[in-house]
Design a protein around this motif. Structure first.
Motif, PDB file in Angstrom:
ATOM      1  N   PHE A   1      -8.873  97.909  29.159  1.00 16.49           N
ATOM      2  CA  PHE A   1      -9.610  98.877  28.308  1.00 16.49           C
ATOM      3  C   PHE A   1      -9.013 100.435  28.494  1.00 16.49           C
ATOM      4  O   PHE A   1      -8.371 100.768  27.445  1.00 16.49           O
ATOM      5  CB  PHE A   1     -11.033  99.219  28.442  1.00 16.49           C
ATOM      6  N   SER A   2      -8.809 100.740  29.755  1.00 12.19           N
ATOM      7  CA  SER A   2      -8.128 101.963  30.061  1.00 12.19           C
ATOM      8  C   SER A   2      -6.660 101.892  29.562  1.00 12.19           C
ATOM      9  O   SER A   2      -5.998 102.774  29.234  1.00 12.19           O
ATOM     10  CB  SER A   2      -8.321 102.352  31.496  1.00 12.19           C
ATOM     11  N   GLY A   3      -5.912 100.863  30.043  1.00 13.91           N
ATOM     12  CA  GLY A   3      -4.638 100.406  29.810  1.00 13.91           C
ATOM     13  C   GLY A   3      -4.320 100.465  28.171  1.00 13.91           C
ATOM     14  O   GLY A   3      -3.238 101.210  27.754  1.00 13.91           O
ATOM     15  N   VAL A   4      -5.071  99.744  27.585  1.00 10.09           N
ATOM     16  CA  VAL A   4      -4.733  99.815  26.112  1.00 10.09           C
ATOM     17  C   VAL A   4      -5.057 101.141  25.418  1.00 10.09           C
ATOM     18  O   VAL A   4      -4.162 101.233  24.393  1.00 10.09           O
ATOM     19  CB  VAL A   4      -5.412  98.556  25.779  1.00 10.09           C
ATOM     20  N   LEU A   5      -6.119 101.585  25.419  1.00  5.32           N
ATOM     21  CA  LEU A   5      -6.602 102.697  24.835  1.00  5.32           C
ATOM     22  C   LEU A   5      -6.548 104.015  25.214  1.00  5.32           C
ATOM     23  O   LEU A   5      -6.770 104.903  24.935  1.00  5.32           O
ATOM     24  CB  LEU A   5      -8.138 102.442  24.328  1.00  5.32           C
ATOM     25  N   GLY A   6      -6.200 103.806  26.764  1.00  7.04           N
ATOM     26  CA  GLY A   6      -6.170 105.400  27.320  1.00  7.04           C
ATOM     27  C   GLY A   6      -7.260 106.138  27.513  1.00  7.04           C
ATOM     28  O   GLY A   6      -7.374 107.456  27.680  1.00  7.04           O
ATOM     29  N   LEU A   7      -8.438 105.343  27.640  1.00  9.14           N
ATOM     30  CA  LEU A   7      -9.808 105.894  27.852  1.00  9.14           C
ATOM     31  C   LEU A   7     -10.423 105.312  28.965  1.00  9.14           C
ATOM     32  O   LEU A   7     -10.150 104.235  29.469  1.00  9.14           O
ATOM     33  CB  LEU A   7     -10.545 105.523  26.584  1.00  9.14           C
ATOM     34  N   GLY A   8     -11.418 106.126  29.471  1.00 12.77           N
ATOM     35  CA  GLY A   8     -12.289 105.457  30.584  1.00 12.77           C
ATOM     36  C   GLY A   8     -11.770 106.110  32.021  1.00 12.77           C
ATOM     37  O   GLY A   8     -10.850 107.024  31.972  1.00 12.77           O
ATOM     38  N   ASP A   9     -12.506 105.404  33.006  1.00 12.74           N
ATOM     39  CA  ASP A   9     -12.334 105.863  34.231  1.00 12.74           C
ATOM     40  C   ASP A   9     -10.777 105.711  34.928  1.00 12.74           C
ATOM     41  O   ASP A   9     -10.414 106.715  35.276  1.00 12.74           O
ATOM     42  CB  ASP A   9     -13.013 105.240  35.280  1.00 12.74           C
ATOM     43  N   TRP A  10     -10.198 104.642  34.592  1.00 11.14           N
ATOM     44  CA  TRP A  10      -8.782 104.681  34.976  1.00 11.14           C
ATOM     45  C   TRP A  10      -7.671 105.333  34.265  1.00 11.14           C
ATOM     46  O   TRP A  10      -6.733 105.588  35.030  1.00 11.14           O
ATOM     47  CB  TRP A  10      -8.472 102.826  35.112  1.00 11.14           C
ATOM     48  N   ALA A  11      -8.201 105.572  32.985  1.00 12.15           N
ATOM     49  CA  ALA A  11      -7.139 106.335  32.286  1.00 12.15           C
ATOM     50  C   ALA A  11      -7.276 107.995  32.745  1.00 12.15           C
ATOM     51  O   ALA A  11      -6.186 108.436  33.036  1.00 12.15           O
ATOM     52  CB  ALA A  11      -7.545 106.456  30.773  1.00 12.15           C
ATOM     53  N   ASP A  12      -8.544 108.146  33.224  1.00 12.32           N
ATOM     54  CA  ASP A  12      -8.653 109.534  33.948  1.00 12.32           C
ATOM     55  C   ASP A  12      -7.817 109.721  35.090  1.00 12.32           C
ATOM     56  O   ASP A  12      -7.447 110.676  35.676  1.00 12.32           O
ATOM     57  CB  ASP A  12     -10.240 109.798  34.258  1.00 12.32           C
ATOM     58  N   LEU A  13      -8.014 108.456  35.837  1.00 12.88           N
ATOM     59  CA  LEU A  13      -7.364 108.364  37.408  1.00 12.88           C
ATOM     60  C   LEU A  13      -5.864 108.682  37.225  1.00 12.88           C
ATOM     61  O   LEU A  13      -5.188 109.460  38.101  1.00 12.88           O
ATOM     62  CB  LEU A  13      -7.550 107.005  37.965  1.00 12.88           C
ATOM     63  N   ILE A  14      -5.409 107.989  36.370  1.00  8.97           N
ATOM     64  CA  ILE A  14      -3.771 108.163  36.102  1.00  8.97           C
ATOM     65  C   ILE A  14      -3.375 109.600  35.442  1.00  8.97           C
ATOM     66  O   ILE A  14      -2.240 109.583  35.328  1.00  8.97           O
ATOM     67  CB  ILE A  14      -2.951 106.983  35.852  1.00  8.97           C
ATOM     68  N   ARG A  15      -4.063 110.041  34.951  1.00  9.74           N
ATOM     69  CA  ARG A  15      -3.750 111.278  34.233  1.00  9.74           C
ATOM     70  C   ARG A  15      -3.067 112.131  35.062  1.00  9.74           C
ATOM     71  O   ARG A  15      -3.606 112.659  36.013  1.00  9.74           O
ATOM     72  CB  ARG A  15      -5.259 111.880  33.445  1.00  9.74           C
TER      73      ARG A  15
END
Length: 279
Positions: free
Chosen positions: A130-144
């Motif tokens: 989810f975070s990889g495809v849409l750029g949302l969620g906890d892991w998207a925040d982590l790599i921001r």
């Protein structure tokens, strides 16, 4: 005429309710017990992710938690370990539960551990996807803020997809004894999937952050994150299982689900605010 229409509507409602009750009480796997286990699973999984994974990690890191709900945790400062904590706890808890289910002596306990483990594993892997495809969620925040964010997202998406398929295959194999007939899969997997999604969205409706969070988090996490349960039957071994297991009627599970579910909706779902220390 209005009174007649109202009576017809009431009759239709009670007729539908009667049909639902009959379906739940049909012989075979106890649907009422399975739905109850789905409700309990949502409560436990949410507390594992938000409470233990995010909340306890934030506390151990010296952060100040301001609010905890069924769908988010609000703390004073951003912390990448806190972002990662929820998913890591889900994956660890899911692996433990699925492993433990093979050694459970009671059939109902075995099924519950299977479902609890399956949900946590699928949500954990699904979060990467989810975070990889849409750029949302906890892991998207982590790599921001990371350099070259695009390769990180692509890597997360592929990793999440690989783990997700592996987990779906694993839960299909471990569910085999409960599915001596293909039609049983609708009861032991798709029914609790729908029940869990419905209860999770009901809890999300109480979240203080409102409908936007439900669209961006609750609905994707529930309907999307657990969607592997909709098609895992295609990976169940074709041979007849060595043992046939049936989820039995259990008023204890019904009671636990009602009490725990109501308590969850009235407390965590509405948001628990924590007093901040005076500076």
């Amino acid at each position: 005429m209005a009174g007649v229409r109202r009576m017809i509507t009431i009759e239709k409602f009670f007729g539908l309710a009667e049909i639902c009750i009959r379906v739940l009480l049909m012989p075979g796997h106890s649907k009422a017990t399975i739905v109850s286990m789905a409700v309990v699973t949502v409560v436990i999984t949410s507390l594992l992710h938000e409470g233990l994974g995010h909340g306890v990690t934030a506390w151990l890191r010296g952060d100040v938690v301001r609010e905890l709900t069924s769908n988010h945790l609000d703390s004073v400062r951003r912390d990448r370990l806190v972002d990662a904590g929820g998913t890591i706890v889900n994956l660890v808890a899911g692996a433990i539960c699925l492993f433990a289910s093979a050694f459970a002596h009671r059939v109902n306990t075995r099924y519950f551990l299977w479902f609890l483990g399956s949900v946590n594993l699928l949500l954990g892997a699904g979060y990467f996807l989810f975070s990889g495809v849409l750029g949302l969620g906890d892991w998207a925040d982590l790599i921001r803020g990371f350099p070259h964010a695009a390769p990180w997202r692509v890597g997360m998406a592929f990793l999440g997809a690989a783990f997700y398929f592996f987990f779906v295959r694993l839960i299909a194999i471990t569910l085999h004894p409960f599915v001596p007939r293909r039609s049983d899969y609708n009861i032991v997997a798709r029914l609790p999937y729908l029940a869990a999604c419905a209860f999770w969205c009901l809890a999300g409706a109480f979240d203080p952050l409102g409908f936007r969070l439900m669209l961006l988090s609750t609905i994707p996490a529930s309907f999307g994150g657990m969607s592997g349960l909709l098609w895992a039957d295609s990976l169940i071994p074709g041979a007849k299982p060595e043992e046939e297991l049936v989820v039995e009627r259990s008023p204890i599970w019904w009671t636990v689900a009602i009490v725990l579910g109501c308590a969850f909706l009235l407390t965590v779902a509405r948001g628990i605010e924590f007093h901040q220390p005076q500076t």
